[in-house]
Motif scaffolding. Structure first.
Motif, mmCIF file in Angstrom:
data_model
loop_
_atom_site.group_PDB
_atom_site.id
_atom_site.type_symbol
_atom_site.label_atom_id
_atom_site.label_comp_id
_atom_site.label_asym_id
_atom_site.label_seq_id
_atom_site.Cartn_x
_atom_site.Cartn_y
_atom_site.Cartn_z
ATOM 1 N N ILE A 147 1.149 -1.207 -0.136
ATOM 2 C CA ILE A 147 -0.275 -0.291 0.048
ATOM 3 C C ILE A 147 0.623 1.119 0.013
ATOM 4 O O ILE A 147 0.171 2.236 -0.369
ATOM 5 C CB ILE A 147 -1.392 -0.305 0.731
ATOM 6 C CG1 ILE A 147 -2.507 0.744 1.363
ATOM 7 C CG2 ILE A 147 -0.395 0.098 2.424
ATOM 8 C CD1 ILE A 147 -3.444 0.955 1.898
ATOM 9 N N LYS A 148 2.134 1.072 0.741
ATOM 10 C CA LYS A 148 2.889 2.437 0.417
ATOM 11 C C LYS A 148 3.245 2.764 -1.081
ATOM 12 O O LYS A 148 3.714 3.750 -1.274
ATOM 13 C CB LYS A 148 3.728 1.896 1.454
ATOM 14 C CG LYS A 148 4.112 2.034 3.021
ATOM 15 C CD LYS A 148 5.311 1.460 3.393
ATOM 16 C CE LYS A 148 5.642 1.406 4.725
ATOM 17 N NZ LYS A 148 7.390 0.929 5.376
ATOM 18 N N ASN A 149 3.360 1.564 -2.291
ATOM 19 C CA ASN A 149 3.351 1.906 -3.274
ATOM 20 C C ASN A 149 2.189 2.788 -3.557
ATOM 21 O O ASN A 149 2.359 3.374 -5.668
ATOM 22 C CB ASN A 149 3.558 1.143 -3.990
ATOM 23 C CG ASN A 149 5.574 0.766 -3.432
ATOM 24 O OD1 ASN A 149 6.236 1.380 -3.215
ATOM 25 N ND2 ASN A 149 5.456 -0.898 -3.007
ATOM 26 N N ALA A 150 1.179 3.147 -3.333
ATOM 27 C CA ALA A 150 -0.293 3.736 -4.419
ATOM 28 C C ALA A 150 -0.260 5.443 -4.671
ATOM 29 O O ALA A 150 0.473 5.953 -3.458
ATOM 30 C CB ALA A 150 -1.109 3.055 -2.908
ATOM 31 N N ARG A 151 0.057 5.121 -6.010
ATOM 32 C CA ARG A 151 0.239 6.953 -6.576
ATOM 33 C C ARG A 151 -0.898 7.315 -5.355
ATOM 34 O O ARG A 151 -0.655 8.162 -5.745
ATOM 35 C CB ARG A 151 0.292 6.781 -7.696
ATOM 36 C CG ARG A 151 0.988 5.922 -8.043
ATOM 37 C CD ARG A 151 1.574 6.019 -9.740
ATOM 38 N NE ARG A 151 0.495 5.211 -10.202
ATOM 39 C CZ ARG A 151 0.179 4.508 -10.994
ATOM 40 N NH1 ARG A 151 1.226 3.827 -10.615
ATOM 41 N NH2 ARG A 151 -0.734 3.616 -11.479
ATOM 42 N N VAL A 152 -2.543 7.052 -5.846
ATOM 43 C CA VAL A 152 -3.593 7.495 -5.548
ATOM 44 C C VAL A 152 -3.291 8.091 -3.809
ATOM 45 O O VAL A 152 -3.975 9.385 -4.050
ATOM 46 C CB VAL A 152 -4.837 7.234 -5.431
ATOM 47 C CG1 VAL A 152 -5.018 5.755 -4.400
ATOM 48 C CG2 VAL A 152 -6.151 8.017 -5.372
ATOM 49 N N LEU A 153 -2.500 7.929 -3.122
ATOM 50 C CA LEU A 153 -2.937 7.950 -2.019
ATOM 51 C C LEU A 153 -1.354 9.451 -1.439
ATOM 52 O O LEU A 153 -1.744 10.306 -0.556
ATOM 53 C CB LEU A 153 -2.093 7.011 -0.816
ATOM 54 C CG LEU A 153 -2.719 5.694 -0.207
ATOM 55 C CD1 LEU A 153 -2.469 5.026 0.162
ATOM 56 C CD2 LEU A 153 -4.622 6.255 -0.254
ATOM 57 N N LYS A 154 -0.888 9.844 -2.528
ATOM 58 C CA LYS A 154 -0.060 10.813 -2.834
ATOM 59 C C LYS A 154 -0.800 12.076 -3.023
ATOM 60 O O LYS A 154 -0.364 13.620 -1.689
ATOM 61 C CB LYS A 154 0.408 10.804 -4.123
ATOM 62 C CG LYS A 154 2.012 9.514 -4.032
ATOM 63 C CD LYS A 154 2.387 10.035 -5.044
ATOM 64 C CE LYS A 154 3.547 8.942 -5.266
ATOM 65 N NZ LYS A 154 4.477 9.167 -5.901
ATOM 66 N N GLY A 155 -2.237 11.802 -2.780
ATOM 67 C CA GLY A 155 -3.308 12.918 -2.736
ATOM 68 C C GLY A 155 -4.301 13.615 -1.318
ATOM 69 O O GLY A 155 -4.431 13.891 -1.895
ATOM 70 N N TYR A 156 -4.007 12.637 -0.312
ATOM 71 C CA TYR A 156 -4.169 12.952 0.556
ATOM 72 C C TYR A 156 -2.949 12.299 1.792
ATOM 73 O O TYR A 156 -1.621 12.611 1.967
ATOM 74 C CB TYR A 156 -4.574 11.615 0.945
ATOM 75 C CG TYR A 156 -6.253 11.280 0.359
ATOM 76 C CD1 TYR A 156 -7.217 11.497 0.622
ATOM 77 C CD2 TYR A 156 -6.221 10.661 -0.959
ATOM 78 C CE1 TYR A 156 -8.639 10.969 -0.233
ATOM 79 C CE2 TYR A 156 -7.069 10.397 -1.750
ATOM 80 C CZ TYR A 156 -8.255 11.043 -1.176
ATOM 81 O OH TYR A 156 -9.266 10.514 -2.495
ATOM 82 N N GLU A 157 -3.812 12.942 3.597
ATOM 83 C CA GLU A 157 -2.230 13.156 4.744
ATOM 84 C C GLU A 157 -2.760 11.883 5.245
ATOM 85 O O GLU A 157 -3.830 11.233 5.446
ATOM 86 C CB GLU A 157 -2.978 13.815 5.158
ATOM 87 C CG GLU A 157 -2.650 14.606 6.741
ATOM 88 C CD GLU A 157 -3.014 15.583 7.584
ATOM 89 O OE1 GLU A 157 -2.698 15.216 8.480
ATOM 90 O OE2 GLU A 157 -3.503 15.912 6.911
ATOM 91 N N VAL A 158 -1.442 11.065 4.930
ATOM 92 C CA VAL A 158 -1.531 9.760 5.483
ATOM 93 C C VAL A 158 -0.672 9.521 6.008
ATOM 94 O O VAL A 158 0.342 10.036 6.221
ATOM 95 C CB VAL A 158 -0.815 8.785 3.731
ATOM 96 C CG1 VAL A 158 -1.178 7.713 4.193
ATOM 97 C CG2 VAL A 158 -1.769 9.360 3.059
ATOM 98 N N GLN A 159 -0.449 8.283 6.843
ATOM 99 C CA GLN A 159 0.755 8.103 8.150
ATOM 100 C C GLN A 159 0.405 6.480 7.724
ATOM 101 O O GLN A 159 -1.011 5.583 7.714
ATOM 102 C CB GLN A 159 0.202 8.091 9.354
ATOM 103 C CG GLN A 159 0.527 9.446 9.792
ATOM 104 C CD GLN A 159 0.034 10.012 11.014
ATOM 105 O OE1 GLN A 159 -0.542 8.801 12.139
ATOM 106 N NE2 GLN A 159 0.826 10.549 11.836
ATOM 107 N N PHE A 160 1.547 5.750 7.130
ATOM 108 C CA PHE A 160 1.721 4.007 7.096
ATOM 109 C C PHE A 160 2.743 4.133 8.130
ATOM 110 O O PHE A 160 3.553 4.003 9.210
ATOM 111 C CB PHE A 160 3.035 4.233 6.327
ATOM 112 C CG PHE A 160 2.130 4.688 4.209
ATOM 113 C CD1 PHE A 160 1.243 3.994 4.211
ATOM 114 C CD2 PHE A 160 2.940 6.243 4.177
ATOM 115 C CE1 PHE A 160 1.491 4.339 3.070
ATOM 116 C CE2 PHE A 160 2.323 6.950 2.591
ATOM 117 C CZ PHE A 160 1.561 5.356 2.005
#
Length: 285
Positions: free
Chosen positions: A226-239
């Motif tokens: 899931i760390k490689n998901a490009r779509v998540l770059k548009g969200y505030e995310v903590q892995f």
């Protein structure tokens, strides 16, 4: 409606413990009372059970019978030097109830306790003590059951087993059940309605899942890579490992899952992360 609490207030000197509390519970319904220690949960339950009197307000039980309500306050009140059957027999005597040995055995079975144990209750686990206390509270067939922090001190297996028992009592016996706890995860799994109490006031109430959704500001998604998901770059995310905590609204979740699938990232779980600060915020009612 089995139980109705209207504008109940209670003070001790200058300490306002309860402030115009309103609460209701109907047959077959499990209502949760969520609040921190000292919020007023136990005081409210003592008033509902008639152990103390409110300064103002009313408690109405729309039930006929010898024992309209039963409950456990703070912790199971058992005679620890007696065994389970002897405890039941003693509390039957206190309540003016005569049960045969076979009927006592049935009461033990109803709450999932072994009928072949004859050792003192002090040897029981906390979960077994809670079950025995519920059996005692159910003597004389009340239609309303009050449980004060019933999951406190239980291990995960004990919590699961007790949760199943409480659900069965509501569904099969048609009881109105009110449970207090400071553990939102457990109340969310079992309660139809949720009341949030803070500093003696009910600040929020409603269907449990609706309250959770309205006070959830992020969701935890789990999936390999899931760390490689490009779509998540548009969200505030903590892995964290194979999980991503994403800040978004409930209605945005299906669209995000679809976009992740388009990247061949398949979600194995999606868990709402309740914002407790928002849930207990007076200004966001």
């Amino acid at each position: 409606m089995i139980l109705s609490v209207k504008n109940v207030t209670k003070s001790y000197g200058n300490l306002h413990v309860l402030k115009a509390v309103n609460l209701a519970c109907k047959a077959g319904e499990i209502c949760g009372l969520l609040g921190a220690n000292g919020a007023g949960k136990t005081t409210l339950f003592k008033i509902i059970l008639g152990l103390i009197q409110p300064d103002s307000g009313t408690v109405t039980l729309n039930v006929k019978g010898v024992k309209p309500i039963g409950g456990i306050i703070e912790k199971p009140a058992l005679y620890e030097y007696l065994n389970a059957r002897e405890n039941l027999r003693l509390f039957c005597k206190i309540q003016g109830l005569k049960l045969s040995d076979s009927e006592l055995e049935l009461k033990l079975k109803e709450v999932g306790l072994p009928v072949d144990r004859h050792d003192p209750v002090r040897n029981f686990s906390m979960g077994m003590k809670q079950r025995l206390a519920i059996a005692i509270a159910m003597l004389n067939h009340p239609k309303c059951l009050i449980l004060d922090e019933p999951f406190s001190g239980l291990d995960p297996l004990g919590i699961t087993a007790l949760r199943g028992l409480i659900t069965d009592l509501a569904e099969k016996e048609g009881l109105a059940i009110i449970i207090s706890s400071h553990i939102i995860e457990e109340l969310s799994k079992i309660c139809n309605m949720l009341y949030v109490i803070k500093d003696g006031s009910i600040i929020k109430s409603g269907p449990t899942q609706e309250l959770i959704v309205h006070n959830t500001t992020s969701y935890s998604f789990s999936a390999p890579d899931i760390k490689n998901a490009r779509v998540l770059k548009g969200y505030e995310v903590q892995f964290k490992g194979n999980s991503a905590s994403v800040q978004l609204k409930a209605e945005e979740v299906p669209k995000l899952i679809q976009k992740l699938q388009e990247e061949q990232i398949y979600i194995t779980s999606c868990v709402p992360e309740l914002n407790m600060d928002k849930l207990f915020d007076y200004s966001k009612v």
